[in-house]
Design a protein around this motif. Sequence first.
Motif, PDB file in Angstrom:
ATOM      1  N   SER A  99      -0.116  33.085 -74.689  1.00  0.00           N
ATOM      2  CA  SER A  99      -1.090  31.975 -75.036  1.00  0.00           C
ATOM      3  C   SER A  99      -2.302  32.292 -75.297  1.00  0.00           C
ATOM      4  CB  SER A  99      -0.930  30.930 -73.617  1.00  0.00           C
ATOM      5  OG  SER A  99       0.465  30.514 -73.500  1.00  0.00           O
ATOM      6  N   ARG A 156      -5.044  32.014 -78.864  1.00  0.00           N
ATOM      7  CA  ARG A 156      -6.125  31.108 -78.643  1.00  0.00           C
ATOM      8  C   ARG A 156      -7.260  31.981 -79.135  1.00  0.00           C
ATOM      9  NH1 ARG A 156      -2.168  28.707 -75.893  1.00  0.00           N
ATOM     10  NH2 ARG A 156      -2.373  26.744 -75.389  1.00  0.00           N
ATOM     11  N   THR A 172       3.769  27.686 -80.759  1.00  0.00           N
ATOM     12  CA  THR A 172       2.444  27.716 -80.551  1.00  0.00           C
ATOM     13  C   THR A 172       1.392  27.802 -81.882  1.00  0.00           C
ATOM     14  OG1 THR A 172       2.764  28.820 -78.476  1.00  0.00           O
ATOM     15  CG2 THR A 172       0.287  28.834 -79.050  1.00  0.00           C
ATOM     16  N   SER A 197       2.260  18.799 -72.243  1.00  0.00           N
ATOM     17  CA  SER A 197       2.476  19.900 -73.281  1.00  0.00           C
ATOM     18  C   SER A 197       1.083  20.281 -73.673  1.00  0.00           C
ATOM     19  CB  SER A 197       3.217  19.391 -74.671  1.00  0.00           C
ATOM     20  OG  SER A 197       2.666  20.412 -75.556  1.00  0.00           O
ATOM     21  N   ALA A 198       0.770  21.735 -73.278  1.00  0.00           N
ATOM     22  CA  ALA A 198      -0.649  22.451 -73.771  1.00  0.00           C
ATOM     23  C   ALA A 198      -0.678  22.676 -75.215  1.00  0.00           C
ATOM     24  CB  ALA A 198      -0.498  23.826 -72.905  1.00  0.00           C
ATOM     25  N   GLN A 199       0.652  22.719 -75.667  1.00  0.00           N
ATOM     26  CA  GLN A 199       0.333  23.047 -77.417  1.00  0.00           C
ATOM     27  C   GLN A 199      -0.016  21.771 -77.894  1.00  0.00           C
ATOM     28  OE1 GLN A 199       4.466  24.360 -78.601  1.00  0.00           O
ATOM     29  NE2 GLN A 199       3.963  26.356 -77.588  1.00  0.00           N
ATOM     30  N   ARG A 201      -1.269  24.097 -68.863  1.00  0.00           N
ATOM     31  CA  ARG A 201      -2.390  25.130 -68.932  1.00  0.00           C
ATOM     32  C   ARG A 201      -3.472  24.843 -69.804  1.00  0.00           C
ATOM     33  NH1 ARG A 201       1.936  29.280 -71.616  1.00  0.00           N
ATOM     34  NH2 ARG A 201       3.214  28.047 -70.119  1.00  0.00           N
ATOM     35  N   ASP A 210       7.956  28.222 -68.508  1.00  0.00           N
ATOM     36  CA  ASP A 210       8.596  29.284 -69.277  1.00  0.00           C
ATOM     37  C   ASP A 210       9.203  30.301 -68.263  1.00  0.00           C
ATOM     38  OD1 ASP A 210       7.531  28.337 -71.652  1.00  0.00           O
ATOM     39  OD2 ASP A 210       5.865  29.642 -71.721  1.00  0.00           O
ATOM     40  N   LYS A 212      12.550  23.713 -75.892  1.00  0.00           N
ATOM     41  CA  LYS A 212      11.967  25.082 -76.230  1.00  0.00           C
ATOM     42  C   LYS A 212      12.786  25.819 -77.371  1.00  0.00           C
ATOM     43  CE  LYS A 212       8.898  24.664 -73.091  1.00  0.00           C
ATOM     44  NZ  LYS A 212       7.550  24.283 -73.454  1.00  0.00           N
TER      45      LYS A 212
HETATM   46  C1  S3P Z   1       2.396  27.080 -74.665  1.00  0.00           C
HETATM   47  C2  S3P Z   1       2.664  26.024 -74.027  1.00  0.00           C
HETATM   48  C3  S3P Z   1       3.938  25.646 -73.416  1.00  0.00           C
HETATM   49  C4  S3P Z   1       4.931  26.894 -73.286  1.00  0.00           C
HETATM   50  C5  S3P Z   1       4.619  27.765 -74.584  1.00  0.00           C
HETATM   51  C6  S3P Z   1       3.487  28.223 -74.868  1.00  0.00           C
HETATM   52  C7  S3P Z   1       0.865  27.491 -75.075  1.00  0.00           C
HETATM   53  O1  S3P Z   1       4.795  24.902 -74.427  1.00  0.00           O
HETATM   54  O2  S3P Z   1       6.387  26.612 -73.045  1.00  0.00           O
HETATM   55  O3  S3P Z   1       5.603  29.186 -74.388  1.00  0.00           O
HETATM   56  O4  S3P Z   1       0.527  28.523 -75.263  1.00  0.00           O
HETATM   57  O5  S3P Z   1       0.359  26.214 -75.062  1.00  0.00           O
HETATM   58  P1  S3P Z   1       4.674  23.126 -74.462  1.00  0.00           P
HETATM   59  O6  S3P Z   1       3.190  22.994 -74.575  1.00  0.00           O
HETATM   60  O7  S3P Z   1       5.405  22.852 -75.528  1.00  0.00           O
HETATM   61  O8  S3P Z   1       4.674  22.820 -73.031  1.00  0.00           O
END
Ligand code: S3P
Length: 427
Positions: free
Chosen positions: A22, A26, A94, A163-165, A191, A315, A342
């Motif tokens: 991740s 970024r 991502t 969802s952090a993405q 995250r 994950d 996923k």
């Molecule tokens: C990630 C967020 C998570 C994770 C993925 C990486 C990221 O996904 O499962 O492996 O780097 O922001 P989601 O945002 O779909 O939860």
Amino acid sequence: MKKVIYPRKIIRGIINLPGDKSISHRAIILGAIANGETKIKNFLFSKTCTTTLNCLKDLGAEIKINAGDILINGKGLFGLKESKKILNAGTSGTTLRLLLGLLAAQKFKSRITCEGSLKNRPMERVLLPLKEMGAKIKCDSNNIFEITPSEIFGMKYKMPIASAQVKSSILLASLYLKDHEVEITEKKLTRDHTENMINYFGGNIIFNEDKTKILSSSGENLTGQEIIIPGDISSAAFFIVLALLIPDSHLILKNILVNPRRMGLIKILRQMGAKIFVKNSYEIYDGELVADIEIFYSKINGIEISGQTVVDMIDEIPVFVVVCLFANGISVIKNAEELRVKESDRIMSVVENFNKLGANIKECEDGMIIENKFDFKPVKSIGHKDHRIAMSLVILFLVTGNKLILEDAECIDDSMPDFFDYLETFF
Ligand code: S3P
């Protein structure tokens, strides 16, 4: 690609792991839109991170690789250029979701597509908020997203899913706001690497006290930085589980990312009785903690997990199920429906594959009930195209002490191309 894996008895040693996936994505994205030079050490050269890197190069970013370090000559927020070709996010969610946010705010038109399992993963979750900000994005039947330049406005957005993405996609677009702000509210915290890194680069992200509200505005002052990417806690998870379950093991993983939003697995394993110690912690910049993790073989009890904890270990759940199989008592996973979208439906993948090998796991809509019994049934070979399922199968075989012929082993390159090299250091 087939890979033959032989069982190993004891896991002992001190290892450094490749950079967090991740954070690697970024770091190159922010480096490409900051002003000045960004230097990145311990970047993860996985298939997915390389995909982001190639997309950024296609957008004109000046990125060089020198003895494993990445050097980016950032030209500022408006330094990227229209790509001559259709960008390709491959199978990397991502890459696609974060770049959609970035591209939505550019002054040029872009097209981006994807491959494999990503074609069937949900994208409305990112398109809806971006459109609410004014983005013009269309997706055709060949999975080509076309982004036309438009002005980006602020908004107040309550995240309907954790969802952090999605959050990061909105935040990247928000860097291009002129006199507006974006306010994002999360029910469950995800995250926060994008927020932390934007601030490290000189941006303007403000959190409320419990971090459920995030306020973001213009990123016009983003300036290139040096980053040493900490070891990936999600890859560390496989080695943590091995050391925990193989008698007499003792392992130290150096300089691993221990951001609280990624610590669900370790927190839960400790509650299950695992002897895991987090030592020598330090902060690389605000919000990003790094530490050494020491693991001893331990006797483990079953547990029930749900809510925020599940998000904090999303994950790691496939390999967590391996632990549950060898725990004392039944384990239950609830509120984990995100696993279904996923790289594969990870609830189904775990249940089908582990049960084929002798586990007794009951599938639920939002999780699993895992019995602590495993009557190993030999198979000629087994495999899965989802990297985290494939690696979890390897760990399960290593723990049971059986030889494995793993099919489709190349999928592991998505997150940890040198997974087998690391395992071999214990053979
Ligand atoms: C990630 C967020 C998570 C994770 C993925 C990486 C990221 O996904 O499962 O492996 O780097 O922001 P989601 O945002 O779909 O939860």
